[in-house]
Motif scaffolding. Sequence first.
Motif, PDB file in Angstrom:
ATOM      1  N   SER A   4      -6.751  -2.861  -0.126  1.00  0.00           N
ATOM      2  CA  SER A   4      -6.713  -4.258  -0.561  1.00  0.00           C
ATOM      3  C   SER A   4      -6.360  -5.174   0.607  1.00  0.00           C
ATOM      4  N   ARG A   5      -6.776  -6.421   0.476  1.00  0.00           N
ATOM      5  CA  ARG A   5      -6.447  -7.413   1.503  1.00  0.00           C
ATOM      6  C   ARG A   5      -4.943  -7.631   1.593  1.00  0.00           C
ATOM      7  N   VAL A   6      -4.266  -7.551   0.454  1.00  0.00           N
ATOM      8  CA  VAL A   6      -2.810  -7.718   0.444  1.00  0.00           C
ATOM      9  C   VAL A   6      -2.153  -6.617   1.265  1.00  0.00           C
ATOM     10  N   ASN A   7      -2.564  -5.365   1.036  1.00  0.00           N
ATOM     11  CA  ASN A   7      -1.985  -4.259   1.807  1.00  0.00           C
ATOM     12  C   ASN A   7      -2.319  -4.378   3.290  1.00  0.00           C
ATOM     13  N   MET A   8      -3.546  -4.777   3.606  1.00  0.00           N
ATOM     14  CA  MET A   8      -3.912  -4.939   5.012  1.00  0.00           C
ATOM     15  C   MET A   8      -3.123  -6.085   5.638  1.00  0.00           C
ATOM     16  N   SER A   9      -2.866  -7.124   4.879  1.00  0.00           N
ATOM     17  CA  SER A   9      -2.072  -8.238   5.376  1.00  0.00           C
ATOM     18  C   SER A   9      -0.657  -7.778   5.717  1.00  0.00           C
ATOM     19  N   HIS A  10      -0.087  -6.904   4.887  1.00  0.00           N
ATOM     20  CA  HIS A  10       1.237  -6.349   5.179  1.00  0.00           C
ATOM     21  C   HIS A  10       1.204  -5.511   6.462  1.00  0.00           C
ATOM     22  N   ILE A  11       0.153  -4.737   6.632  1.00  0.00           N
ATOM     23  CA  ILE A  11       0.014  -3.940   7.857  1.00  0.00           C
ATOM     24  C   ILE A  11      -0.107  -4.873   9.058  1.00  0.00           C
ATOM     25  N   LYS A  12      -0.912  -5.910   8.925  1.00  0.00           N
ATOM     26  CA  LYS A  12      -1.137  -6.872  10.006  1.00  0.00           C
ATOM     27  C   LYS A  12       0.166  -7.500  10.470  1.00  0.00           C
ATOM     28  N   THR A  13       1.047  -7.828   9.540  1.00  0.00           N
ATOM     29  CA  THR A  13       2.306  -8.479   9.892  1.00  0.00           C
ATOM     30  C   THR A  13       3.405  -7.479  10.242  1.00  0.00           C
ATOM     31  N   GLY A  14       3.129  -6.176  10.053  1.00  0.00           N
ATOM     32  CA  GLY A  14       4.129  -5.156  10.347  1.00  0.00           C
ATOM     33  C   GLY A  14       5.166  -5.007   9.266  1.00  0.00           C
ATOM     34  N   ASP A  15       4.901  -5.577   8.106  1.00  0.00           N
ATOM     35  CA  ASP A  15       5.839  -5.551   6.985  1.00  0.00           C
ATOM     36  C   ASP A  15       5.616  -4.298   6.130  1.00  0.00           C
ATOM     37  N   ILE A  16       5.664  -3.125   6.770  1.00  0.00           N
ATOM     38  CA  ILE A  16       5.463  -1.863   6.070  1.00  0.00           C
ATOM     39  C   ILE A  16       6.486  -0.849   6.553  1.00  0.00           C
ATOM     40  N   ARG A  17       6.677   0.185   5.756  1.00  0.00           N
ATOM     41  CA  ARG A  17       7.576   1.272   6.134  1.00  0.00           C
ATOM     42  C   ARG A  17       6.809   2.559   6.390  1.00  0.00           C
ATOM     43  N   ALA A  18       5.559   2.608   5.968  1.00  0.00           N
ATOM     44  CA  ALA A  18       4.739   3.808   6.141  1.00  0.00           C
ATOM     45  C   ALA A  18       3.274   3.390   6.298  1.00  0.00           C
ATOM     46  N   LEU A  19       2.510   4.255   6.940  1.00  0.00           N
ATOM     47  CA  LEU A  19       1.082   4.017   7.135  1.00  0.00           C
ATOM     48  C   LEU A  19       0.362   5.335   6.946  1.00  0.00           C
ATOM     49  N   ARG A  20      -0.547   5.378   5.988  1.00  0.00           N
ATOM     50  CA  ARG A  20      -1.316   6.599   5.746  1.00  0.00           C
ATOM     51  C   ARG A  20      -2.211   6.888   6.952  1.00  0.00           C
TER      52      ARG A  20
END
Length: 71
Positions: free
Chosen positions: A28-44
Amino acid sequence: MPIVLHVDDLLRERECTVRELADAVGISRVNMSHIKTGDIRALRLSTLDGICSFFDCQPGDVLEYIAEDDT
C-alpha cells in the motif's frame, strides 16, 4: 535507530513517486510512505527485494548502518 533508509533519496534522485514504487513493489501507499520516512521497525525481505528491483540497486543503496556513540 542505527539503520537509516534512503528510499526518499532514491525517489527524489530518480524522480519517482511513492505511488509508483508502492504499486511496483505490491504494497500500500501508506506502508510505502512509512518506509520512505523511516517510520518503521521492520522491513520484509520481499519488500526490500521489490525496492531493489524497482531501482535496479543493491540493498546497501537502500539501507545504511550508522553506529551509535558509546557516550
